[in-house]
Write an enzyme that holds these catalytic residues in place. Structure first.
Site, PDB file in Angstrom:
ATOM      1  N   GLU A 265     -35.987 -31.472  -8.613  1.00 40.01           N
ATOM      2  CA  GLU A 265     -35.288 -30.793  -9.707  1.00 40.01           C
ATOM      3  C   GLU A 265     -33.927 -30.314  -9.226  1.00 40.01           C
ATOM      4  O   GLU A 265     -33.811 -29.715  -8.160  1.00 40.01           O
ATOM      5  CB  GLU A 265     -36.056 -29.559 -10.212  1.00 40.01           C
ATOM      6  CG  GLU A 265     -37.324 -29.843 -10.962  1.00 40.01           C
ATOM      7  CD  GLU A 265     -37.965 -28.558 -11.474  1.00 40.01           C
ATOM      8  OE1 GLU A 265     -37.219 -27.584 -11.740  1.00 40.01           O
ATOM      9  OE2 GLU A 265     -39.199 -28.532 -11.607  1.00 40.01           O
ATOM     10  N   GLU A 319     -34.746 -27.626 -24.350  1.00 44.43           N
ATOM     11  CA  GLU A 319     -36.099 -27.243 -24.767  1.00 44.43           C
ATOM     12  C   GLU A 319     -36.075 -25.876 -25.446  1.00 44.43           C
ATOM     13  O   GLU A 319     -35.853 -24.863 -24.794  1.00 44.43           O
ATOM     14  CB  GLU A 319     -37.029 -27.227 -23.554  1.00 44.43           C
ATOM     15  CG  GLU A 319     -37.117 -28.578 -22.871  1.00 44.43           C
ATOM     16  CD  GLU A 319     -37.737 -28.475 -21.491  1.00 44.43           C
ATOM     17  OE1 GLU A 319     -38.952 -28.203 -21.415  1.00 44.43           O
ATOM     18  OE2 GLU A 319     -37.014 -28.658 -20.492  1.00 44.43           O
ATOM     19  N   LYS A 322     -38.546 -22.627 -24.357  1.00 46.99           N
ATOM     20  CA  LYS A 322     -38.579 -22.045 -23.019  1.00 46.99           C
ATOM     21  C   LYS A 322     -38.168 -20.584 -23.105  1.00 46.99           C
ATOM     22  O   LYS A 322     -37.279 -20.214 -23.873  1.00 46.99           O
ATOM     23  CB  LYS A 322     -37.650 -22.806 -22.075  1.00 46.99           C
ATOM     24  CG  LYS A 322     -38.096 -24.224 -21.797  1.00 46.99           C
ATOM     25  CD  LYS A 322     -37.395 -24.825 -20.603  1.00 46.99           C
ATOM     26  CE  LYS A 322     -37.907 -24.213 -19.324  1.00 46.99           C
ATOM     27  NZ  LYS A 322     -37.329 -24.862 -18.135  1.00 46.99           N
ATOM     28  N   GLU A 328     -32.007 -21.341 -19.750  1.00 49.79           N
ATOM     29  CA  GLU A 328     -33.282 -22.049 -19.645  1.00 49.79           C
ATOM     30  C   GLU A 328     -33.479 -23.060 -20.765  1.00 49.79           C
ATOM     31  O   GLU A 328     -34.192 -24.047 -20.596  1.00 49.79           O
ATOM     32  CB  GLU A 328     -34.444 -21.056 -19.639  1.00 49.79           C
ATOM     33  CG  GLU A 328     -34.597 -20.279 -18.352  1.00 49.79           C
ATOM     34  CD  GLU A 328     -34.971 -21.172 -17.178  1.00 49.79           C
ATOM     35  OE1 GLU A 328     -35.924 -21.959 -17.306  1.00 49.79           O
ATOM     36  OE2 GLU A 328     -34.293 -21.099 -16.133  1.00 49.79           O
TER      37      GLU A 328
END
Length: 461
Positions: A265, A319, A322, A328
């Site tokens: 990541e 997303e 999240k 985030e």
């Protein structure tokens, strides 16, 4: 950083496999699913294939995703979640059943090549660290039992917080309380199974916390004066390289100088809260674009120049479910409607280590780079869209004249198209400020000019 995540590996023009020695690096992309507006797995597989992506990594073993990936030509890494570690460590029959139901069952139609056992376990609030190595050992034994011990590798992604020291890179070291109980036995298992250590590395976090000390260009792969490691004299031109070499140094310090690693990541958010210094689409494009170019050169890090970099960008989609700061929810390369958040070419004109020039097509940047628009979320209920549209055109003060009957943007006559125009007008009128393109989840920001019939959407630029 993420659970319920698919990581996606994109082959460069050079052939390479993340769990065996490679002549040059590869770029990956994490596909997170903590959202309620993402395409169905079948559509995502189409997107991956259209982008030339042939490797994915799930942080679970979701049946619908594994089924969608069957016969796709895409290699898969699955994961045993942190909450399963206790059971996996305690009982070999548990991992036998888990491997049979989540790996063996789907092969060979779904080409599973590795298992990530847990994710950032050392910072798991449920204190599962003590179960990690036993769980990994049992999973490996189960793989052998089903004749998968050679074809399916194991590892466990660690966060950089596992290091006690990361600066200068040559002084990299693991936290003392982790070394004997878990680090050494885990690295020994990786060595015996010829697996890579998985590492999650985010220069963004280091920069945001030390913006007064770390030059932004050094964090974004841009031209900079560099930084010389006083311990070994090696010069670093990027924070990313420095972080990776700190992990290599930490492994060498405990007797594992021969192990390879893969960065599972890394990424940079395209938006963030006011206190998240450095977050923004321009910086995200610079970081990810610079990293892609950096990896495709085939060069390793200053400490390991002959070890190619294999990297997974975070993430495929923004997303919306999240939790945490705004960043985030804004690591994605794509919006849920599959439009790009910003342009990052997955190919570049590169000079391999051999110095022979290899020309690879370079994606032409979008003429709208740096511009953003606000559009309706087509998956929102009609009632919610209509309510938001009424607010934008009424109290919100948006210019909705062009979507009146007979006006330039009346066609196409759809609620989504009209709401998109109104939302964008409101967004631009309010200087594209944070929170001005939300409407209770009925809208989101895009970086490519919306296309609804012949209607031209205004921009703040």
């Amino acid at each position: 950083m993420a659970v319920l995540v698919l990581s996606v590996l994109i082959l460069s023009c050079f052939s390479a496999i993340p769990f065996t020695h490679a002549d040059s690096g590869m770029i990956g992309v994490n596909y997170g699913r903590i959202a309620d507006n993402l395409p169905a797995p079948e559509k995502v597989v189409e997107l991956l294939k259209s982008q030339g992506i042939n490797r994915v990594k799930l942080f679970d073993t979701d049946k619908t995703v594994l089924t969608a990936l069957a016969n796709s030509g895409i290699k898969v890494v699955v994961s045993l979640p942190n909450e399963n570690l206790t059971a996996a460590a305690a009982d070999q029959s548990y991992t036998d059943n888990w491997v049979q139901e989540n790996v063996k069952k789907y092969t060979p139609a779904t080409d599973i090549e590795a298992i990530a056992v847990g994710n950032e376990v050392f910072v798991d609030p449920k204190n599962t660290t003590k179960y990690l190595v036993a769980a990994m050992t049992n999973v490996q034994s189960s793989l052998v039992k089903f004749n998968l011990g050679e074809s399916v590798k194991i590892s466990s992604p660690i966060a950089l917080s596992a290091l006690a020291n990361s600066y200068p890179p040559s002084a990299g070291s693991f936290k003392p309380d982790l070394i004997e109980p878990v680090i050494k036995p885990m690295l020994d298992l990786l060595r015996k199974t010829t697996s890579h250590l998985m590492v999650n590395a985010y220069p963004f976090f280091a920069y945001a916390a030390n913006a007064d000390k770390i030059p932004l260009d050094y964090a974004l792969f841009k031209e900079n004066a560099g930084n010389v490691d006083p311990g070994n004299g090696l010069k670093y031109n990027s924070l990313f390289d420095a972080q990776i070499d700190a992990v290599y140094a930490a492994m060498a310090a405990v007797g594992f100088n021969d192990l390879k690693l893969v960065v599972t990541e890394t990424g940079w958010p395209s938006a963030g809260d006011e206190n998240e210094i450095g977050a923004g689409s321009a910086n995200a494009a610079a970081y990810n674009g610079g990293l892609v170019k950096r990896v495709l050169t085939g060069n390793g890090t200053p400490l390991k120049p002959n070890e190619p970099l294999n990297v997974y960008l975070f993430a495929l989609f923004n997303e919306n479910q999240k939790t945490g700061p705004t960043s985030e929810r804004n690591y994605g390369l794509f919006y849920p409607n599959e439009n790009k958040v910003y342009d990052v070419p997955f190919s570049a004109t590169v000079t391999p280590v051999s110095d022979s020039k290899v020309k690879v097509p370079v994606n032409t940047p979008s003429p709208h780079v740096g511009q953003t628009w606000c559009v309706a979320n087509g998956k929102t209920t009609k009632e919610k869209l209509q309510e938001a549209l009424d607010y934008a055109c009424g109290e919100g003060g948006a210019d909705c004249r062009p979507i009146q009957k007979g006006a330039t943007c009346y066609d196409p006559e759809s609620l989504e198209a009209h709401a998109s125009y109104a939302f964008n007008s409101y967004y631009q009128k309010n200087s594209r400020g944070i929170g001005t393109c939300d409407f209770g989840g009925a809208a989101y920001v895009v970086s490519q000019s919306p296309k609804y019939g012949k209607c031209e959407f205004p921009t703040g630029h």
